[in-house]
Design an enzyme around this catalytic site. Structure first.
Site, PDB file in Angstrom:
ATOM      1  CG  ASP A 395      -9.985   2.416  -4.928  1.00 28.90           C
ATOM      2  OD1 ASP A 395     -10.405   2.530  -5.973  1.00 28.90           O
ATOM      3  OD2 ASP A 395      -8.683   2.650  -4.804  1.00 28.90           O
ATOM      4  CB  ILE A 396      -6.030  -1.430  -4.800  1.00 31.30           C
ATOM      5  CG1 ILE A 396      -6.790  -2.655  -5.091  1.00 31.30           C
ATOM      6  CG2 ILE A 396      -4.628  -1.742  -4.353  1.00 31.30           C
ATOM      7  CD1 ILE A 396      -6.126  -3.542  -6.215  1.00 31.30           C
ATOM      8  CD  GLU A 438      -7.550   1.901  -8.916  1.00 32.69           C
ATOM      9  OE1 GLU A 438      -7.048   3.134  -8.315  1.00 32.69           O
ATOM     10  OE2 GLU A 438      -7.404   1.629  -9.917  1.00 32.69           O
TER      11      GLU A 438
END
Length: 519
Positions: A395-396, A438
């Site tokens: 996950d960003i 994301e």
């Protein structure tokens, strides 16, 4: 007795088979795409409703902070009329959040109003919001109520306390739901194309926002989305609205005040797009079908000719020319094989078209990675083959900040950048998927947890050290699990990887965490 000749039977059979294949292909494609479009529209509406609910909560929190600041300032200067007037005017005019602002003393008498021509100064208010604010003496967001002017109002207030903790009154702001203000702008920032709608209801099923302002205040009954959202639930459903129009609705509840937000789109509009797609497929397929039909007619004639020759030769087996005639008929089998080959080629072309459509259904259009549908199919095959694999969920970090700062177009480029980095740091046989927003999954077959941890760290460090399309560096957090080492239940393994990701986020982000061994 009349008998149909073989040529007509062959042509009729071939035509009917080709037509059945064409119809099956078009109908199958239509049904598959219809289900996918409805599913995607429902999910998109649910996600948008959830986003609006979050934005509404943040908006109301911001308004309360503004009132709190004014209340703190007035705690030491409530008797300064100039300061009161300026503060009320600032609250009412600075961002169009409140339609009116009042400052009230501890006896309930109005000291100051903005705009000043409300005619309330010196009066004691007995409205629902004013009475609640005075009696509760704490921060308040009132339920919607009808004011003295007949307008539907939401009243927000914050108590004024002096340095000795003495209650001096409150500062409050009114939001008129029938008029323009920041709340209406927040909820109305939507292009109402093709009949799509956004509306907001309170606990009593009363409309407190609708694109048609004349409907604000209306009580909505027998709406399944509203019945669920006033219970605090979020989700999606197909429904028929008050105008008997079939709708695809997503809904979500706000955290702070329990309002329900519903986003819906007409089913007919969604399927109109599918009809356009089906026409495009038909335009590409029918010419091929017509060409195939012409070829079948010619081949049918060719098939009948040697069979007729064979029939003519049968009564003359004793003829010196019968051997030559049978030799010629033997070519009939070669032609039959060619027809079979032609039909197989035709079916193969149709299968390729269906295969391309299936690929589009299983692929994320932005990054080119597998979507959740494609991921589930691949993992099912791996499980059937008893192929062990490590699971990385990525996950960003602070991706919302990227979208808010640089815009969603740059955000999309950042997602594509991360997808490319994942491809560079994985093997050909590894599985990379984007399952939403994301969030990404990487599946590493035949790798231990330690080997997978090394892969995750190399990827994380490479992302951290590389400049993203936003012009700045991004970081990612990674959760790690393993099947079947962690559990033979894939759902448990995926959930464990997600929990490890949340742990990585909680521990400061930009790190890789193993799944907990306690399960």
């Amino acid at each position: 007795m009349f008998k149909v000749d073989l040529r007509r039977l062959i042509v009729l059979l071939a035509f009917s088979s080709s037509l059945a294949t064409l119809i099956y292909t078009l109908v199958g494609t239509y049904n598959a795409e219809r289900d996918l479009l409805i599913e995607n529209t429902l999910e998109s509406n649910r996600a948008y409703a959830a986003k609006l609910a979050t934005s509404t909560d943040q908006f109301l929190d911001n308004l309360q902070q503004q009132l709190a600041y004014s209340a703190q300032l007035l705690g030491t200067h409530i008797h300064d009329k100039t300061l009161r007037d300026n503060e009320a005017k600032r609250l009412q005019q600075q961002n169009n959040s409140f339609n009116s602002v009042i400052i009230v003393n501890s006896n309930g008498a109005v000291l100051t109003t903005s705009p000043p021509d409300l005619g309330l100064t010196g009066k004691i208010l007995d409205s629902v919001g004013a009475s609640q604010a005075l009696s509760l003496r704490k921060p308040l967001i009132s339920p919607p109520y009808v004011g003295l002017t007949g307008r539907l109002i939401i009243f927000m207030s914050y108590p004024i306390i002096d340095p000795s903790d003495q209650y001096l009154g409150y500062v409050g702001g009114s939001i008129y739901l029938h008029q323009d203000n920041s709340l209406n702008m927040l909820l109305g920032d939507h292009f109402y194309r093709d009949g799509s709608q956004i509306y907001v209801v309170d606990h009593s099923r009363r409309l407190i926002y609708h694109q048609d302002s004349m409907r604000v205040g209306e009580i909505i009954a027998n709406n399944p989305a509203i019945e669920e959202v006033i219970k605090g639930n979020s989700g999606e459903t197909e429904l028929v609205n008050s105008k008997q129009t079939s709708m695809l609705a997503g809904y979500a509840a706000t955290r702070k005040v329990g309002w329900g937000i519903v986003v819906q789109r007409p089913t007919e509009v969604v399927l109109y797009e599918l009809d356009a797609l089906l026409k495009k497929v038909a335009r590409n397929t029918i010419p091929f079908y017509l060409l195939t039909s012409l070829l079948i007619w010619w081949l049918g004639s060719r098939i009948a000719q040697p069979l007729r020759q064979l029939a003519r030769s049968a009564p003359n087996l004793d003829s010196p020319h019968s051997a030559q005639q049978i030799t010629k008929v033997s070519a009939w089998y070669f032609e039959a094989a060619q027809i079979k080959r032609a039909l197989l080629i035709g079916l193969q072309r149709l299968s390729k078209k269906i295969g391309r459509m299936d690929l589009e259904r299983n692929t994320d259009p932005l990054t080119g990675l597998l979507n959740r549908r494609g991921m589930d199919g691949a993992l099912q095959e791996w499980q059937q083959d008893s192929k062990n694999f490590a699971v990385l969920t990525c996950d960003i970090d602070h991706f919302k900040r990227v979208n808010d700062t640089y815009g969603h177009d740059v955000g999309d480029l950042v997602l594509q950048f991360l997808a490319d980095m994942m491809r560079q740091h994985t093997r050909t046989g590894d599985l990379i998927c984007r399952v939403g927003g994301e969030e990404f999954f990487i599946f590493l077959p035949e790798q231990s947890q330690q080997e997978a941890f090394q892969v995750a760290e190399r990827l994380r460090q490479a992302v951290e050290q590389s400049e993203s399309p936003s012009g700045s560096h991004i970081t990612i957090s990674i959760g790690l699990s393993h099947w079947p080492s962690y559990s033979d239940n894939l759902a448990v393994v995926l959930k464990a990887a997600d929990q490890a990701l949340y742990k990585a986020k909680h521990n400061g982000r930009n790190c890789t965490m193993h799944a907990s061994t306690e399960h």
